[in-house]
Scaffold this motif. Structure first.
Motif, PDB file in Angstrom:
ATOM      1  N   GLU A 271       0.835  -1.209   0.000  1.00  0.00           N
ATOM      2  CA  GLU A 271       0.000   0.000   0.000  1.00  0.00           C
ATOM      3  C   GLU A 271       0.867   1.255   0.000  1.00  0.00           C
ATOM      4  O   GLU A 271       0.571   2.226  -0.714  1.00  0.00           O
ATOM      5  N   ALA A 272       1.933   1.243   0.823  1.00  0.00           N
ATOM      6  CA  ALA A 272       2.814   2.414   0.894  1.00  0.00           C
ATOM      7  C   ALA A 272       3.494   2.669  -0.444  1.00  0.00           C
ATOM      8  O   ALA A 272       3.606   3.825  -0.887  1.00  0.00           O
ATOM      9  N   LEU A 273       3.936   1.610  -1.110  1.00  0.00           N
ATOM     10  CA  LEU A 273       4.618   1.769  -2.385  1.00  0.00           C
ATOM     11  C   LEU A 273       3.657   2.265  -3.456  1.00  0.00           C
ATOM     12  O   LEU A 273       3.987   3.173  -4.246  1.00  0.00           O
ATOM     13  N   LEU A 274       2.449   1.728  -3.471  1.00  0.00           N
ATOM     14  CA  LEU A 274       1.464   2.153  -4.467  1.00  0.00           C
ATOM     15  C   LEU A 274       1.017   3.592  -4.211  1.00  0.00           C
ATOM     16  O   LEU A 274       0.931   4.404  -5.142  1.00  0.00           O
ATOM     17  N   ASP A 275       0.759   3.941  -2.949  1.00  0.00           N
ATOM     18  CA  ASP A 275       0.377   5.318  -2.626  1.00  0.00           C
ATOM     19  C   ASP A 275       1.491   6.296  -2.982  1.00  0.00           C
ATOM     20  O   ASP A 275       1.236   7.424  -3.427  1.00  0.00           O
ATOM     21  N   THR A 276       2.751   5.866  -2.778  1.00  0.00           N
ATOM     22  CA  THR A 276       3.884   6.736  -3.110  1.00  0.00           C
ATOM     23  C   THR A 276       3.943   7.015  -4.598  1.00  0.00           C
ATOM     24  O   THR A 276       4.130   8.174  -5.013  1.00  0.00           O
ATOM     25  N   THR A 277       3.780   5.995  -5.431  1.00  0.00           N
ATOM     26  CA  THR A 277       3.843   6.225  -6.881  1.00  0.00           C
ATOM     27  C   THR A 277       2.714   7.155  -7.330  1.00  0.00           C
ATOM     28  O   THR A 277       2.892   7.949  -8.254  1.00  0.00           O
ATOM     29  N   ARG A 278       1.575   7.095  -6.637  1.00  0.00           N
ATOM     30  CA  ARG A 278       0.466   7.988  -6.995  1.00  0.00           C
ATOM     31  C   ARG A 278       0.764   9.435  -6.619  1.00  0.00           C
ATOM     32  O   ARG A 278       0.222  10.366  -7.220  1.00  0.00           O
ATOM     33  N   LEU A 279       1.622   9.628  -5.607  1.00  0.00           N
ATOM     34  CA  LEU A 279       2.065  10.978  -5.272  1.00  0.00           C
ATOM     35  C   LEU A 279       3.124  11.473  -6.253  1.00  0.00           C
ATOM     36  O   LEU A 279       3.162  12.656  -6.599  1.00  0.00           O
ATOM     37  N   LEU A 280       3.988  10.577  -6.699  1.00  0.00           N
ATOM     38  CA  LEU A 280       5.079  10.966  -7.594  1.00  0.00           C
ATOM     39  C   LEU A 280       4.596  11.167  -9.026  1.00  0.00           C
ATOM     40  O   LEU A 280       5.212  11.928  -9.785  1.00  0.00           O
ATOM     41  N   TRP A 281       3.516  10.449  -9.402  1.00  0.00           N
ATOM     42  CA  TRP A 281       2.874  10.638 -10.712  1.00  0.00           C
ATOM     43  C   TRP A 281       1.401  10.961 -10.454  1.00  0.00           C
ATOM     44  O   TRP A 281       0.533  10.080 -10.495  1.00  0.00           O
ATOM     45  N   PRO A 282       1.079  12.206 -10.161  1.00  0.00           N
ATOM     46  CA  PRO A 282      -0.304  12.552  -9.789  1.00  0.00           C
ATOM     47  C   PRO A 282      -1.260  12.445 -10.987  1.00  0.00           C
ATOM     48  O   PRO A 282      -0.836  12.386 -12.147  1.00  0.00           O
ATOM     49  N   ALA A 283      -2.554  12.443 -10.686  1.00  0.00           N
ATOM     50  CA  ALA A 283      -3.596  12.382 -11.721  1.00  0.00           C
ATOM     51  C   ALA A 283      -3.384  13.515 -12.740  1.00  0.00           C
ATOM     52  O   ALA A 283      -2.927  14.605 -12.371  1.00  0.00           O
ATOM     53  N   PRO A 284      -3.649  13.200 -14.016  1.00  0.00           N
ATOM     54  CA  PRO A 284      -4.384  12.040 -14.525  1.00  0.00           C
ATOM     55  C   PRO A 284      -3.561  10.773 -14.730  1.00  0.00           C
ATOM     56  O   PRO A 284      -4.056   9.833 -15.337  1.00  0.00           O
ATOM     57  N   ALA A 285      -2.306  10.738 -14.262  1.00  0.00           N
ATOM     58  CA  ALA A 285      -1.567   9.483 -14.319  1.00  0.00           C
ATOM     59  C   ALA A 285      -2.259   8.445 -13.437  1.00  0.00           C
ATOM     60  O   ALA A 285      -2.960   8.777 -12.480  1.00  0.00           O
ATOM     61  N   CYS A 286      -2.029   7.181 -13.749  1.00  0.00           N
ATOM     62  CA  CYS A 286      -2.653   6.089 -13.008  1.00  0.00           C
ATOM     63  C   CYS A 286      -1.588   5.055 -12.666  1.00  0.00           C
ATOM     64  O   CYS A 286      -0.826   4.631 -13.539  1.00  0.00           O
ATOM     65  N   SER A 287      -1.491   4.687 -11.378  1.00  0.00           N
ATOM     66  CA  SER A 287      -0.541   3.666 -10.931  1.00  0.00           C
ATOM     67  C   SER A 287      -1.320   2.436 -10.490  1.00  0.00           C
ATOM     68  O   SER A 287      -2.216   2.533  -9.646  1.00  0.00           O
ATOM     69  N   ARG A 288      -0.981   1.278 -11.053  1.00  0.00           N
ATOM     70  CA  ARG A 288      -1.693   0.044 -10.751  1.00  0.00           C
ATOM     71  C   ARG A 288      -0.710  -1.106 -10.575  1.00  0.00           C
ATOM     72  O   ARG A 288       0.349  -1.137 -11.218  1.00  0.00           O
ATOM     73  N   VAL A 289      -1.083  -2.047  -9.721  1.00  0.00           N
ATOM     74  CA  VAL A 289      -0.303  -3.263  -9.520  1.00  0.00           C
ATOM     75  C   VAL A 289      -1.051  -4.421 -10.161  1.00  0.00           C
ATOM     76  O   VAL A 289      -2.203  -4.700  -9.814  1.00  0.00           O
ATOM     77  N   ASP A 290      -0.400  -5.089 -11.110  1.00  0.00           N
ATOM     78  CA  ASP A 290      -0.946  -6.288 -11.751  1.00  0.00           C
ATOM     79  C   ASP A 290      -2.356  -6.056 -12.288  1.00  0.00           C
ATOM     80  O   ASP A 290      -3.214  -6.935 -12.204  1.00  0.00           O
TER      81      ASP A 290
END
Length: 414
Positions: free
Chosen positions: A10-29
């Motif tokens: 969760e921490a890693l996914l939330d971090t990528t969403r901060l580093l690439w903010p919307a409209p970028a999308c970060s997803r796992v698998d």
């Protein structure tokens, strides 16, 4: 988050969403949103369950270089695995296979035709270079914050970035910036110790950024060095000058005495206050030599480069503490990681025994080693009781209770 601490995923996914903010999308698998294109593809290491590192795999040179960070805390087997894996991912054919077949991946995508502002684009402007970043997170704890490794497309390390994402971690990032400014205020005396320099300190969106020069070994060592860097610790300890006074007149002891009144857990506060009072009665009048300490000098926060020590993570750096704190911390934390609390308790008992008054163990000439070690243990316990109070500090509570009970036995009841 309220009521529980985040998992590493969760921490890693939330971090990528901060580093690439919307409209970028970060997803796992997961499948890409309709109309999106991938801008960064990461493999999760060591796996999806508790990933610590998002490894960029689109470029073999970058992926290989990210894996070539060796600390003194790595065993010979861990070094061999890391070296072998870095050499494999550097091979284009292996890298393509890994990118295609990796079981757990984190993808960052943006809408087709969009140019999204991200931490990568911000760092590219700051460093005047095209950049690629890898993202690492630590184990769950109150002071967990992302660390970003910045490389150019050729795989050359350009910087490491500490990222403050919460009120506490933003404060820690600012504290590390202040610590490094203080360290370098004494001038460029890099003899036994090499320390990062600040390339940039500022805010981006809601994040606090500390961009540091890379301090990496010139060549990897196949085996960890067995010796403890006592001379390097001494160099850092006296770098900003020294003073001498009674322990209970030192700045660190003033912080210790204030702590019980600042704690929300009254039972822990009372237990800690008893320890402080007993330690002061026993050692408060002992003269000690005050200098600086790194605050978390452990094998995993350093590396040897020939006879020089490369030292990272200065967020705990402080002045006005007895010389010898860094060595006491190094010994205790090494024992805890290698052998556990039973062996560490035996070390503490020996350090506080009557026989501990002989031998320097990193203390200044004329100082009482037992007094210095006791003061260190009280300061360490202070750190734990404070950090274990918020929800994010839940993983520290068992270690906090262990320290309080052990010091109650050795300092209060003795």
């Amino acid at each position: 988050m309220s009521g529980r601490h985040q998992s590493t995923l969760e921490a890693l996914l939330d971090t990528t969403r901060l580093l690439w903010p919307a409209p970028a999308c970060s997803r796992v698998d997961g499948a890409l949103p309709r109309g999106h294109r991938v801008v960064r593809d990461y493999v999760l290491l060591p796996g999806r369950r508790q990933p610590r590192l998002a490894l960029p795999v689109h470029d073999p040179r970058v992926a290989a270089k990210v894996l070539q960070k060796y600390s003194q805390g790595l065993s010979a087997a861990e070094r061999a695995v890391r070296t072998t894996f870095s050499r494999l991912v550097a091979l284009p054919a292996v890298n393509r296979t890994l990118t295609t077949l990796a079981p757990h991946r984190l993808s960052v995508s943006v809408p087709a035709g969009h140019q999204v502002e991200s931490l990568e684009t911000h760092l590219a402007q700051l460093l005047d270079s095209e950049v690629v970043i890898s993202v690492g997170v630590g184990r769950p704890r109150a002071n967990r914050k992302p660390v970003v490794h910045v490389l150019d497309p050729e795989g050359r390390s350009l910087a490491f970035v500490k990222v403050g994402i919460s009120p506490l971690t933003r404060e820690l990032v600012r504290g590390e910036a202040d610590a490094l400014r203080s360290y370098w205020s004494a001038g460029p005396r890099e003899n036994l110790v090499a320390v990062p320099r600040i390339l940039h300190h500022g805010s981006w969106r809601s994040l606090e950024l500390l961009v540091l020069s890379p301090v990496l070994p010139s060549a990897p060592r196949w085996r960890p060095r067995p010796d403890v860097p006592t001379a390097a610790m001494r160099e850092l300890g006296v770098r900003l000058g020294t003073t001498r006074c009674a322990l209970d007149r030192s700045p660190m002891w003033a912080d210790v005495q204030r702590t019980p009144g600042e704690l929300g857990d009254r039972e822990q506060a009372a237990a800690f206050e008893r320890i402080v009072d007993a330690a002061q009665a026993r050692f408060g009048s002992s003269p000690v030599t005050l200098g600086a300490w790194h605050g978390d000098w452990t094998p995993w926060n350093m590396a040897w480069d020939q006879d020089q020590v490369l030292l990272w993570d200065f967020e705990r750096f402080a002045t006005g503490v007895p010389l010898g704190f860094d060595l006491a911390h190094y010994r205790l934390q090494s024992a805890l990681r290698a052998e556990g609390e039973r062996a560490a308790a035996q070390l503490i008992r020996a350090d506080l025994s009557a026989n501990a008054r002989t031998g320097g163990h990193g203390t200044a000439e004329g100082d009482d080693p037992a007094a210095v070690r006791c003061a260190y243990l009280v300061e360490l316990t202070r750190r734990y009781v404070r950090a274990s109070e918020p929800v994010e500090g839940t993983p520290l509570r068992a270690r906090t209770a262990w320290l309080l009970e052990l010091l109650d036995e050795l300092v209060v009841r003795r």
